[in-house]
Design a protein around this motif. Structure first.
Motif, PDB file in Angstrom:
ATOM      1  N   SER A   1      39.464 -21.594 -22.651  1.00 21.41           N
ATOM      2  CA  SER A   1      38.045 -21.892 -22.803  1.00 21.41           C
ATOM      3  C   SER A   1      37.774 -22.229 -24.272  1.00 21.41           C
ATOM      4  O   SER A   1      38.557 -21.865 -25.157  1.00 21.41           O
ATOM      5  CB  SER A   1      37.198 -20.697 -22.363  1.00 21.41           C
ATOM      6  OG  SER A   1      37.493 -19.565 -23.168  1.00 21.41           O
TER       7      SER A   1
ATOM      8  N   GLN B   1      38.822 -17.032 -22.450  1.00 16.67           N
ATOM      9  CA  GLN B   1      39.288 -17.131 -21.073  1.00 16.67           C
ATOM     10  C   GLN B   1      40.327 -18.241 -20.922  1.00 16.67           C
ATOM     11  O   GLN B   1      40.432 -19.141 -21.756  1.00 16.67           O
ATOM     12  CB  GLN B   1      38.105 -17.383 -20.122  1.00 16.67           C
ATOM     13  CG  GLN B   1      37.139 -16.209 -20.022  1.00 16.67           C
ATOM     14  CD  GLN B   1      36.036 -16.450 -19.021  1.00 16.67           C
ATOM     15  OE1 GLN B   1      35.512 -17.549 -18.908  1.00 16.67           O
ATOM     16  NE2 GLN B   1      35.668 -15.412 -18.273  1.00 16.67           N
TER      17      GLN B   1
ATOM     18  N   ASP C   1      41.067 -13.300 -18.189  1.00 15.99           N
ATOM     19  CA  ASP C   1      40.666 -12.791 -19.505  1.00 15.99           C
ATOM     20  C   ASP C   1      41.857 -12.952 -20.445  1.00 15.99           C
ATOM     21  O   ASP C   1      42.926 -12.374 -20.207  1.00 15.99           O
ATOM     22  CB  ASP C   1      40.256 -11.313 -19.395  1.00 15.99           C
ATOM     23  CG  ASP C   1      39.701 -10.773 -20.696  1.00 15.99           C
ATOM     24  OD1 ASP C   1      40.462 -10.727 -21.684  1.00 15.99           O
ATOM     25  OD2 ASP C   1      38.526 -10.392 -20.712  1.00 15.99           O
TER      26      ASP C   1
ATOM     27  N   VAL D   1      39.577 -12.766 -13.670  1.00 14.59           N
ATOM     28  CA  VAL D   1      38.128 -12.573 -13.718  1.00 14.59           C
ATOM     29  C   VAL D   1      37.535 -13.087 -12.402  1.00 14.59           C
ATOM     30  O   VAL D   1      37.551 -14.293 -12.129  1.00 14.59           O
ATOM     31  CB  VAL D   1      37.518 -13.338 -14.905  1.00 14.59           C
ATOM     32  CG1 VAL D   1      35.997 -13.158 -14.919  1.00 14.59           C
ATOM     33  CG2 VAL D   1      38.136 -12.886 -16.218  1.00 14.59           C
ATOM     34  N   GLY D   2      37.027 -12.178 -11.580  1.00 10.70           N
ATOM     35  CA  GLY D   2      36.415 -12.576 -10.325  1.00 10.70           C
ATOM     36  C   GLY D   2      37.431 -13.066  -9.312  1.00 10.70           C
ATOM     37  O   GLY D   2      38.647 -12.946  -9.490  1.00 10.70           O
TER      38      GLY D   2
ATOM     39  N   ALA E   1      30.813 -23.755 -20.004  1.00 13.20           N
ATOM     40  CA  ALA E   1      29.985 -23.344 -18.876  1.00 13.20           C
ATOM     41  C   ALA E   1      30.515 -23.856 -17.539  1.00 13.20           C
ATOM     42  O   ALA E   1      30.203 -23.288 -16.488  1.00 13.20           O
ATOM     43  CB  ALA E   1      28.555 -23.832 -19.076  1.00 13.20           C
ATOM     44  N   GLN E   2      31.303 -24.908 -17.585  1.00 11.44           N
ATOM     45  CA  GLN E   2      31.808 -25.474 -16.344  1.00 11.44           C
ATOM     46  C   GLN E   2      33.313 -25.723 -16.433  1.00 11.44           C
ATOM     47  O   GLN E   2      33.898 -25.797 -17.523  1.00 11.44           O
ATOM     48  CB  GLN E   2      31.077 -26.792 -16.024  1.00 11.44           C
ATOM     49  CG  GLN E   2      29.610 -26.598 -15.675  1.00 11.44           C
ATOM     50  CD  GLN E   2      28.940 -27.887 -15.258  1.00 11.44           C
ATOM     51  OE1 GLN E   2      29.221 -28.953 -15.814  1.00 11.44           O
ATOM     52  NE2 GLN E   2      28.049 -27.813 -14.277  1.00 11.44           N
TER      53      GLN E   2
ATOM     54  N   TRP F   1      32.875 -26.668 -11.274  1.00  9.35           N
ATOM     55  CA  TRP F   1      32.629 -25.273 -10.944  1.00  9.35           C
ATOM     56  C   TRP F   1      31.825 -24.605 -12.057  1.00  9.35           C
ATOM     57  O   TRP F   1      31.979 -24.931 -13.234  1.00  9.35           O
ATOM     58  CB  TRP F   1      33.956 -24.515 -10.784  1.00  9.35           C
ATOM     59  CG  TRP F   1      34.954 -25.202  -9.898  1.00  9.35           C
ATOM     60  CD1 TRP F   1      35.815 -26.198 -10.255  1.00  9.35           C
ATOM     61  CD2 TRP F   1      35.176 -24.959  -8.511  1.00  9.35           C
ATOM     62  NE1 TRP F   1      36.569 -26.591  -9.174  1.00  9.35           N
ATOM     63  CE2 TRP F   1      36.199 -25.849  -8.089  1.00  9.35           C
ATOM     64  CE3 TRP F   1      34.625 -24.081  -7.577  1.00  9.35           C
ATOM     65  CZ2 TRP F   1      36.673 -25.873  -6.780  1.00  9.35           C
ATOM     66  CZ3 TRP F   1      35.092 -24.110  -6.270  1.00  9.35           C
ATOM     67  CH2 TRP F   1      36.102 -24.998  -5.888  1.00  9.35           C
ATOM     68  N   ASP F   2      30.987 -23.653 -11.658  1.00  7.42           N
ATOM     69  CA  ASP F   2      30.262 -22.827 -12.632  1.00  7.42           C
ATOM     70  C   ASP F   2      31.193 -21.709 -13.098  1.00  7.42           C
ATOM     71  O   ASP F   2      31.665 -20.906 -12.282  1.00  7.42           O
ATOM     72  CB  ASP F   2      28.997 -22.244 -11.963  1.00  7.42           C
ATOM     73  CG  ASP F   2      28.140 -21.478 -12.954  1.00  7.42           C
ATOM     74  OD1 ASP F   2      28.584 -20.416 -13.431  1.00  7.42           O
ATOM     75  OD2 ASP F   2      27.034 -21.954 -13.249  1.00  7.42           O
ATOM     76  N   THR F   3      31.477 -21.670 -14.384  1.00  8.93           N
ATOM     77  CA  THR F   3      32.456 -20.711 -14.913  1.00  8.93           C
ATOM     78  C   THR F   3      32.012 -19.270 -14.691  1.00  8.93           C
ATOM     79  O   THR F   3      32.838 -18.376 -14.434  1.00  8.93           O
ATOM     80  CB  THR F   3      32.696 -20.957 -16.414  1.00  8.93           C
ATOM     81  OG1 THR F   3      33.063 -22.322 -16.613  1.00  8.93           O
ATOM     82  CG2 THR F   3      33.787 -20.069 -16.958  1.00  8.93           C
ATOM     83  N   ALA F   4      30.721 -19.022 -14.805  1.00 11.13           N
ATOM     84  CA  ALA F   4      30.221 -17.641 -14.713  1.00 11.13           C
ATOM     85  C   ALA F   4      30.233 -17.120 -13.276  1.00 11.13           C
ATOM     86  O   ALA F   4      30.615 -15.976 -13.025  1.00 11.13           O
ATOM     87  CB  ALA F   4      28.801 -17.561 -15.276  1.00 11.13           C
ATOM     88  N   THR F   5      29.855 -17.992 -12.328  1.00 12.67           N
ATOM     89  CA  THR F   5      29.745 -17.532 -10.941  1.00 12.67           C
ATOM     90  C   THR F   5      30.943 -17.897 -10.078  1.00 12.67           C
ATOM     91  O   THR F   5      31.160 -17.304  -9.020  1.00 12.67           O
ATOM     92  CB  THR F   5      28.493 -18.140 -10.276  1.00 12.67           C
ATOM     93  OG1 THR F   5      28.667 -19.570 -10.156  1.00 12.67           O
ATOM     94  CG2 THR F   5      27.244 -17.852 -11.109  1.00 12.67           C
TER      95      THR F   5
END
Length: 592
Positions: free
Chosen positions: A437, A442, A456, A463-464, A484-485, A498-502
């Motif tokens: 990232s 990340q 991580d 992560v997720g 963010a993506q 893709w949304d990195t957070a969700t």
């Protein structure tokens, strides 16, 4: 390169290749003239100029014959169709009005060069593949060679066979040609011999010419008929005295793979050869010395390309096991190739300061190189148990991440070369692509298990959940500049954001490619995405809407790797045709 020939005036060379293209070259400078001629859908097996040099005819494994304007490179009319299998050999009638073709369908066909229509019925008699055809100098006869081990002579006007088949070769006949006066025929064969025949009687003249240590692939007379040149699977070219059958001088060596085609220049002073080493070479017929450099760069598929942080240089990795650095402005290679990997190079990247290059290879190692000297820095980084598929530096240059066919991701200390922590595990199949990232916190990975995973970078923990949606292998992943993506490309021919957070997919899949997507990247400002594909195109997409921007950029072969320049104005591509190309990102025109 399967076929090469000089133009009638000796100023140009035309070549046909397994990359499906035909290319025209300046015989004096060795530079390509114009763009590649594209249209064939499979290997180009044979090319020839018309007697006035205005047109080129080509035959292909796609079973078609095509005619091209030699000045513009445009196809003239529709493809000539009728053969039911690969076309192996084509030639113009000496007056340019007709074309003869031979095919694996065991037939010879004659075509009207102006209309493209077949003239009369197919010439039949061979019992297996026809491999080579040629007109006599007066156009009255055609000679053909075949995998049935025979040579046959045909009346060009009636299509009838003239006399019995010429027999003597003990294996497939690969190449045939008339002497300039039409009195003799020369043939080459997989029995490693060359034979000369009396065209009137069909009798062999003298003994077979021996010396090649493997299949003879191509033969031709010199313009004065005094010499014969031959190419072979033994990687050599040999010149023979046509009257005595003795070899003239030593074999011409330099090609690194089988020689598939040879021809004399119209004045007999030079010989041109094409080879499976993907090069064309020109030779002095009197001395046997190579004239100038080979027309080449990488010797095999280019798999990975990247710009330096300042945009001044490009690094490329290839299946030829080398890494090369190029001047982005001139397109010239900078220094020698970086060598050390023992097998295919799959991924390359510059460090953030541009001082180093990292490479991954099918030899299971990662190597770090000094970008200014080309020297390897320290020992190879070892630990992966199978091919290394992807490598990248962290944003601060302190770490390197690698992905492998051993299903793991590993993090390395860029200064010491030591592995940092344990391997990151979770993927159920080969890891194909990895990236840090923008903040270095990340890592994203794509895999042949059809998933994308986020990790991580400090703990190595996933992560997720895995990001799912692709229906086939994920081939390439990258973060947007703000992190963010994530964008991903896949063998399902789609690109997804893709949304990195969700971990949720953003919008619909980006569709348009007609074959597997091999490489994806965001533009530096995050507004665009570039993708490369096995459909031989590069496409630019609006990252917000997912719509394609403009027409696709097209090439001669698949594009395994694409990248934006640091200022976003250019795109660099690596291709399976061994080339690196630079494109204007706004106009989509090719710059280099």
């Amino acid at each position: 390169v399967n076929s090469v020939v000089f133009s009638p005036d000796g100023t140009k060379i035309v070549s046909g290749s397994e990359d499906t293209t035909i290319r025209i070259w300046d015989a004096a400078t060795g530079q390509q003239v114009g763009d590649a001629l594209t249209g064939h859908e499979r290997w180009v097996t044979s090319v020839a100029f018309s007697p006035d040099g205005a047109q080129i005819v080509s035959g292909s494994w796609d079973a078609t014959i095509r005619i091209w304007d030699a000045a513009t490179g445009q196809q003239v009319g529709d493809a000539l169709t009728g053969h039911k299998d690969c076309v192996t050999s084509v030639a113009f009638l000496p007056d340019g009005t007709k074309i003869v073709s031979g095919s694996w369908d065991a037939t010879i066909r004659i075509w009207d060069a102006a209309t493209g229509q077949q003239v009369g019925d197919a010439l039949t008699g061979h019992e297996y593949h026809v491999t080579s055809v040629a007109f006599s100098p007066d156009g009255a006869q055609i000679v053909s060679g075949s995998d049935d081990e025979t040579i046959r002579i045909w009346d060009a006007a009636t299509g009838q066979q003239v006399g019995d088949a010429l027999t003597g070769h003990e294996y497939r006949v690969t190449s045939v040609a008339f002497s300039p006066d039409g009195a003799q025929i020369v043939s080459g064969s997989d029995d490693e011999t060359i034979r000369i025949w009396d065209a009137a009687t069909g009798q062999q003249v003298g003994d077979a010419l021996t010396g090649h240590e493997d299949n003879v692939t191509s033969v031709a007379f010199s313009p004065d008929g005094a010499q014969i040149v031959s190419g072979s699977d033994d990687n050599t070219i040999r010149i023979w005295d046509a009257s005595t059958g003795q070899q003239v001088g030593d074999a011409l060596t330099g090609h690194e793979d089988l020689v598939g085609s040879v021809a004399f220049s119209p004045d007999g002073a030079q010989i041109v050869s094409g080879s499976d080493d993907k090069t064309i070479r020109i030779w002095d017929a009197a001395t046997g010395q190579q004239v100038g450099d080979a027309l080449t760069g990488h010797e095999y598929h280019v798999t990975s390309v990247a710009f330096s942080p300042d945009g001044a240089q490009i690094v490329s990795g290839s299946w030829d096991a080398t890494i090369r650095i190029w001047d982005a402005a001139t397109g010239q290679q900078v220094g020698d190739a970086l060598t050390g990997h023992e097998y295919r190079v799959t991924s390359v990247a510059f460090s953030p300061d541009g001082a180093q290059i990292v490479s991954g290879s099918d030899d299971n190692t990662i190597r770090i190189w000094d970008a200014s000297t080309g020297q390897q820095v320290g020992d190879a980084l070892t630990g992966h148990e199978y091919h290394v598929t992807s490598v990248a530096f962290s944003p601060d240059g302190a770490q390197i991440v690698s992905g492998s066919d051993d299903k793991t991701i590993r993090i390395w200390d860029a200064a010491t070369g030591q592995q940092v922590g344990d391997a990151l595990t979770g993927h159920k199949d080969c890891v194909t692509s990895v990236a840090f990232s923008p903040d270095g916190a990340q890592i994203v990975s794509g895999s042949d298990d059809n998933t994308i995973r986020i990790w991580d970078a400090s703990t190595g923990q996933q992560v997720g959940d895995a990001l799912t949606g692709h229906e086939y292998h994920v081939t390439s992943v990258a973060f947007s500049p703000d992190g963010a993506q994530i964008v991903s490309g896949s063998s399902d021919a789609t690109i997804r954001i893709w949304d990195t957070a969700t971990g949720q997919q953003v919008g619909d899949a980006l569709t348009g490619h007609e074959a597997l997507v091999t490489s994806v990247a965001f533009s530096p400002d995050g507004t665009k995405i570039v993708s490369g594909s096995y459909d031989r195109t590069i496409r630019i997409w609006d990252a917000a809407t997912g719509q394609q921007v403009g027409d696709a950029l097209t090439g001669d072969e698949a594009f395994p790797s694409v990248a934006f320049s640091p200022d976003g104005t250019k795109i660099v591509s690596g291709s399976m045709d061994t080339t690196i190309r630079i494109w204007d990102a706004a106009t989509r025109g090719q710059l280099q």
